[in-house]
Design an enzyme around this catalytic site. Structure first.
Site, PDB file in Angstrom:
ATOM      1  N   GLN A 223       0.831  -1.205   0.000  1.00 54.96           N
ATOM      2  CA  GLN A 223       0.000   0.000   0.000  1.00 54.96           C
ATOM      3  C   GLN A 223       0.864   1.254   0.000  1.00 54.96           C
ATOM      4  O   GLN A 223       0.335   2.360  -0.113  1.00 54.96           O
ATOM      5  CB  GLN A 223      -0.916   0.011   1.233  1.00 54.96           C
ATOM      6  CG  GLN A 223      -1.927  -1.132   1.237  1.00 54.96           C
ATOM      7  CD  GLN A 223      -2.820  -1.134   2.457  1.00 54.96           C
ATOM      8  OE1 GLN A 223      -2.994  -2.171   3.077  1.00 54.96           O
ATOM      9  NE2 GLN A 223      -3.400   0.009   2.819  1.00 54.96           N
ATOM     10  N   ARG A 370      -9.154  -1.144   7.507  1.00 47.48           N
ATOM     11  CA  ARG A 370      -9.838   0.049   7.018  1.00 47.48           C
ATOM     12  C   ARG A 370      -9.836   1.189   8.018  1.00 47.48           C
ATOM     13  O   ARG A 370     -10.686   2.053   7.979  1.00 47.48           O
ATOM     14  CB  ARG A 370     -11.278  -0.299   6.661  1.00 47.48           C
ATOM     15  CG  ARG A 370     -11.754   0.365   5.388  1.00 47.48           C
ATOM     16  CD  ARG A 370     -13.196   0.021   5.134  1.00 47.48           C
ATOM     17  NE  ARG A 370     -13.669   0.540   3.887  1.00 47.48           N
ATOM     18  CZ  ARG A 370     -14.064  -0.213   2.862  1.00 47.48           C
ATOM     19  NH1 ARG A 370     -13.986  -1.510   2.938  1.00 47.48           N
ATOM     20  NH2 ARG A 370     -14.524   0.335   1.775  1.00 47.48           N
ATOM     21  N   CYS A 371      -8.925   1.121   8.949  1.00 45.04           N
ATOM     22  CA  CYS A 371      -8.674   2.275   9.799  1.00 45.04           C
ATOM     23  C   CYS A 371      -7.369   2.006  10.475  1.00 45.04           C
ATOM     24  O   CYS A 371      -7.277   1.208  11.387  1.00 45.04           O
ATOM     25  CB  CYS A 371      -9.755   2.485  10.844  1.00 45.04           C
ATOM     26  SG  CYS A 371      -9.211   3.782  11.973  1.00 45.04           S
ATOM     27  N   GLU A 740     -12.699   4.837   5.002  1.00 46.95           N
ATOM     28  CA  GLU A 740     -12.824   4.257   6.337  1.00 46.95           C
ATOM     29  C   GLU A 740     -14.179   4.502   6.987  1.00 46.95           C
ATOM     30  O   GLU A 740     -14.563   3.761   7.893  1.00 46.95           O
ATOM     31  CB  GLU A 740     -11.750   4.847   7.263  1.00 46.95           C
ATOM     32  CG  GLU A 740     -10.358   4.459   6.889  1.00 46.95           C
ATOM     33  CD  GLU A 740      -9.345   5.061   7.842  1.00 46.95           C
ATOM     34  OE1 GLU A 740      -8.188   4.663   7.766  1.00 46.95           O
ATOM     35  OE2 GLU A 740      -9.706   5.925   8.657  1.00 46.95           O
TER      36      GLU A 740
END
Lengths: 787, 259
Positions: A223, A370-371, A740
């Site tokens: 990422q 996602r966070c 998010e």
């Protein structure tokens, strides 16, 4: 002023549900993921894992594995230590991390050795033949055990304690004083359980050391390819120009593909030593048991309020389970990420939050799903806390929230824990949600059902997110400021290539980045190729995670495009035979002021940039921008869940779920909706079925997809979505980021709904996941109390 | 995850398969739908030396009604039952079960007889076959066929009456009479999960009878604790599901109001 996307003035390409440019290749199976890459003479790595959560390694016998035909090498922690490659720095620098278990294995499934062979199957067979003699040790399974310091996990650290850090923010004495003086006060221990993002494509690497050129090419599921290049250079000593990181198509990340994992290092070391490419792609079990987990925060939440329901103070004390290494990818100044967002959407006069983190015999991580930055935990804490307070006050949970919302005229709002919220209109967003769901009608229906003993619940979450790390003055990774970058080259015929320092994993950047640039330049987004993930070609950026791409790289893209426009204006003036001052950009073209119809398009300007540039000017049309945002962005939303609970089995049916999001200006409504659907599905999974749990001996109980559940279309509820638009005042196009939000905002809506259903039984809180058995047990115990 | 090395043999008839089993010995396993065996091999929990693949034996894929029973061949996949009008009309219990096995993708491959032979206590077909009083036909190494009642077929968890070198070729479900009904109920954590609890019944109607059956089910259920639930929860759910199964079955006979 909150509006909907539909109310905005007509745009050239922004705000349009353009189909995703990347989808044709994904849908047709023509994506190029890491495991699709095959290089000549490539070898394969398989890893040996510790069966024990905590054990001394007495010996490792490689001989049988090495005797297997096709096995080329067996690598252990001792080998890496000799090469000074056994320890990796963690991103924030507070700890270091073993590559292979060395001396002790510190969690079940920890990587102990690597076997390199001519095929994947032989590598797996070889891994079975590595004989490791272990002396099992007592494990630390919970942070509360770890806190006692009876067993010290990390022999390698100077300080002989399992305590990693204490972090706090806010005024403790004042918050405690206010709590003591409050007319109404609640306190609840709330767990945000350990879970895992489980991207469909697991993590992997293909390291290719070319001994002739001295160049190391590393294909990896990354990422953040640029940060990984820097990290590889710092750890190996190979100059950064000799390292080429390529992150090919990535099949989901959710934060799981931010860290550097042992398999990456071992494959790279093997390639450097052997001189041929070495591939490692983890199995599902390896992904679930060893790579970045999420959450594992035990939070004591205390809220004080007046009898009228005006909040007076918040205190949250957290015990965090970080596993065997503090490998969280948090910025240096924020070891607990953005947990300070815990005051949420509410105007608390005073607040205090503290986090104490401990080592345990579990896999490291604590950043993903996602966070990356602990916002999910914080949001869950405050939204559950507000519901519990509403119950205590005997007040509707929406009414309590409304009495405490930060008002739209209070923005920019300085929170008591140190953030300055950019914008929001919580009242309008919430009203929209109430109107769409028919809140009052649902409450009436619930009242009727309660008379006959039916358990129906309505749960709300009016959350505020914090994303877009971030201002370089506050946030860094390995010391590198968290800016991001964009580079735009417009070709002579008016098409172009757009590169950014981010790396999408399904977010749709190939489409949305083109839309941003096309909007700024009046060009066709279909003719703007977007490229990310190759460190040789893309400008340096910090990557895609923590919903930072649009707030940071999105800003860089718009500003780079505006640089193109500045140069384009000079060229336009030349073409219009006018002074630059008489040319203005309007309606997506350059117009001669006061002379209607006299204009040139960006396409004409692009051609002229190469064929007819103004005298004494530089030909070409390209620009780069490195954008360091002045502040974070604060997306928010109002979510409502409606559930029915089966008294006999504890099963919960999610009847309706509505998400009204405000992520500022929307680049592509279809993509935003897709992001929200995905995040809500994850939130649903966390609320009802996902947990990485351990037994008393430290054995991981959720090591594959029959035990760690990922919902499919068959059980996922129908999602209803809507939005309001409150632009970010400081972002170049007013966007805030959204990836998010649904994951951060939704778990508490589900849990609040179930607790609301169980309210007649006097049940206040059940920790996630709300399995049937937990709900059934709570109902049974409550009924036993009554009878 | 990669299986340990194994050899592969594709059989083209039942005789061919049985001869192959005799040739390859104890460690050979039959590969039908592979929905349990292949994952077990990938985890290296199962390490057959040879797989005898029966997927190419077309003659084994059938669903036939005759002489008071429904015969299902060893090549018949779950979806064939799920989609057959005959099943939907007359074999309601089988219809329930065939629609609840795992998920639609698994049902395209998984076989009824394969599930019976695997005999996972959390599997859907063994419990259905027990309730339906099914019989299983087994081909012996000598080429003879013996028929075993389901109570004798099911020996223990993961253990059946199919001996070394033998192959189960067919399961027969008695055709229900007009006064017989059934219902299959399942609690799962998500679609496609193994059953946490499931039971079914066919009996005479009364609320008291149902309550008694529920209490009896709770008492006799002997579950194992796992991530799907504790013993306590599973016993309680055995009762709840028995109640619902009976009420559901009765409703299909036109006897309502007992839920």
């Amino acid at each position: 002023m909150a509006t909907t996307t539909d109310d905005l003035p007509a745009r050239h390409s922004l705000g349009k549900s353009m189909k995703r440019k990347e989808d044709p290749r994904f849908i047709r199976g023509k994506g190029r993921y890491l495991d699709d890459i095959v290089l000549p003479h490539m070898l394969y790595l398989a890893l040996v894992h510790s069966p024990y959560p905590h054990a001394r390694i007495k010996s490792i016998d490689k001989s049988k594995a090495l005797a297997l035909p096709g096995v080329k090498a067996v690598i252990t922690g001792e080998d890496l230590d000799a090469a000074k490659l056994e320890w990796l720095p963690t991103f924030h620098g507070y700890d270091k991390q073993m590559v292979l278990a060395f001396g002790k294995a510190l969690y079940q499934y920890q990587e102990v050795a690597g076997v390199v062979a001519t095929s994947r199957e032989i590598a797996s067979d070889g891994a079975e033949l590595v004989e490791v003699e272990y002396e099992p040790l007592d494990p630390l399974v919970t942070p509360f055990q770890a806190r006692e310091d009876k067993i010290i996990l990390r022999d390698d650290r100077e300080s002989k304690t399992n305590h990693i850090y204490h972090w706090e923010v806010g005024d403790k004495a004042k918050a405690e004083g206010e709590l003591d003086g409050s007319a109404v006060r609640i306190k609840e221990r709330i767990l945000s359980p350990r879970c895992h993002p489980a991207p469909l494509e697991p993590c992997g690497v293909l390291a290719d050391m070319n001994k002739a050129t001295g160049r190391l090419t590393v294909y990896m599921t990354s990422q953040a390819p640029h940060v990984h290049r820097t990290a590889f250079s710092l750890v190996t000593g190979i100059p950064e120009d000799k390292i080429h990181v390529i992150s090919p198509d990535v099949g989901g990340g959710f934060g799981n593909k931010v860290p550097v994992y042992p398999g990456y290092v071992v494959a790279t070391v093997a390639s450097v030593i052997i001189g041929v490419p070495v591939k490692w792609v983890e199995s599902r079990t390896e992904n679930l048991t060893t790579t970045g987990f999420a959450r594992d925060y035990h939070m004591d939440v205390e809220i004080g309020a007046t009898k009228e329901g005006k909040v007076t103070a918040l205190k949250v004390s957290t015990v965090a389970d970080h596993g065997a290494f503090d490998a969280a990818a948090d910025p240096r100044k924020y070891p607990a990420g953005m947990f300070g967002i815990v005051t949420g959407s509410y105007d608390f006069p005073t607040a205090f939050a503290e986090v104490d983190a401990y080592f345990t015999n579990k896999a490291p991580g604590g950043i993903a799903y996602r966070c990356s930055f602990r916002v999910t935990e914080a949001s869950f804490a405050i939204e559950r806390g507000m519901d519990i307070l509403a119950r205590k006050l005997d007040m509707d949970p929406v009414e309590l929230r409304r009495r405490n919302f930060i008002k739209k005229e209070q923005f920019p709002y300085p929170s008591p824990l140190g953030f300055v919220y950019d914008s929001g209109d919580y009242e309008a967003t919430t009203q929209k949600a109430l109107d769409i769901i028919g809140y009052d009608e649902l409450r009436k229906e619930q009242a009727e059902k309660r008379k006959s003993g039916e358990l129906m619940g309505i749960g709300v979450s009016t959350f505020t997110e914090i994303v877009g790390a971030g201002p370089g003055k506050h946030f860094d990774i390995l010391g590198i400021k968290m800016f991001d970058s964009a580079e735009i080259r417009i070709h002579p015929t008016g098409s172009g290539i757009v590169r950014a320092g981010t790396r999408h994993q399904g977010q749709g950047h190939e489409t949305t980045w083109a839309q941003i640039v096309a909007e700024e330049l009046g060009l066709d987004p279909q003719e703007l190729l977007v490229e990310e993930g190759d460190t040789d070609t893309a400008p340096y950026g910090l990557g895609t995670y923590a919903s930072r791409s649009t707030p940071v790289a999105g800003g860089a893209l718009a500003l780079a495009a505006r640089r193109i426009r500045e140069k384009g204006k000079k060229i336009a003036a030349h073409l219009l035979e006018a002074s630059e001052n008489d040319v203005e950009w309007k309606d997506y073209k350059f117009n001669l002021k006061g002379v209607p119809g006299k204009s040139v398009t960006m396409k004409e300007v692009a051609f002229a940039a190469y064929t007819n540039p103004p005298p004494d000017s530089e030909p070409g049309l390209e620009a780069t921008y490195y954008y360091d945002p002045p502040n974070l962005t604060f997306p928010n939303g109002s979510y409502i869940a409606v559930v029915d609970v089966d008294r006999e089995t504890g099963a919960v049916i999610v009847r309706r779920f509505l998400a009204v999001d405000d992520c500022g200006v929307v680049i592509n409504p279809m993509i935003v909706e897709g992001q929200i659907h995905g995040g809500l599905t994850e939130g649903f999974a966390m609320a009802f079925m996902q947990e990485i749990a351990f037994d008393e001996s430290g054995n991981n109980l959720n090591t594959n997809f029959t035990e760690y559940l990922v919902p499919t279309a068959l059980e996922t509820p129908h999602w209803e979505t809507a939005n309001t638009v409150t632009p970010s005042p400081h972002h170049p196009i007013g966007a805030k980021g959204v990836g998010e939000s649904p994951n951060v905002g939704s778990p508490q809506a589900f849990v609040n709904a179930v607790m609301d259903a169980l309210a007649p039984l006097g049940i206040t809180h059940i920790d996630m996941p709300l399995t049937r058995e937990k709900v059934w047990r709570a109902i049974r115990d409550a009924e036993a109390k009554v009878s | 995850m990669f299986p340990a090395p194994f050899d592969y043999y594709r059989a083209h008839s039942v005789d061919d398969a049985v001869q192959a089993l005799a040739r390859f010995g104890d460690d050979a396993r039959i590969l039908a739908g592979g929905q349990s065996l292949i994952p077990a091999m990938r985890f290296r929990l199962a390490r057959p030396s040879v797989l005898v693949d029966i997927n190419a034996i077309d003659e084994l894929a059938y669903v036939r009604e005759s002489d008071g029973h429904l015969a299902v061949g060893a090549g018949t996949r779950d979806f064939a039952l799920e989609t057959a009008p005959l099943i939907a009309q007359r074999y309601l219990l089988l219809a329930d079960t065939s629609a609840l096995v795992a998920d639609p993708v698994v049902r395209q491959m998984g076989t009824v007889v394969g599930s019976l032979c695997h005999n996972d206590p959390a599997g859907d077909w063994p419990v259905t076959a027990l309730a339906a009083r099914a019989q299983v036909s087994i081909r012996t190494p000598g080429g003879a066929t013996r028929t075993v009642a389901i109570d004798d077929f099911v020996v223990d968890s993961y253990t059946t009456a199919v001996g070394t070198g033998e192959m189960a070729v067919e399961v027969r479900f008695p055709t229900p009479g007009t006064r017989t009904s059934g219902s299959y109920q399942k609690i799962e954590r998500k679609v496609g999960d193994f059953a946490a609890e499931k039971l079914l019944a066919g009996a005479k109607p009364s609320k008291d009878l149902i309550r008694a059956a529920m209490r009896e089910a709770e008492k006799i259920a002997d579950p194992s604790p796992d991530n799907r639930g504790s013993v306590e929860y599973k016993k309680a759910m055995a009762g709840v599901l028995v109640g619902r199964a009976i009420a559901g079955a009765l409703e299909r006979l036109g006897v309502g109001g007992l839920k």
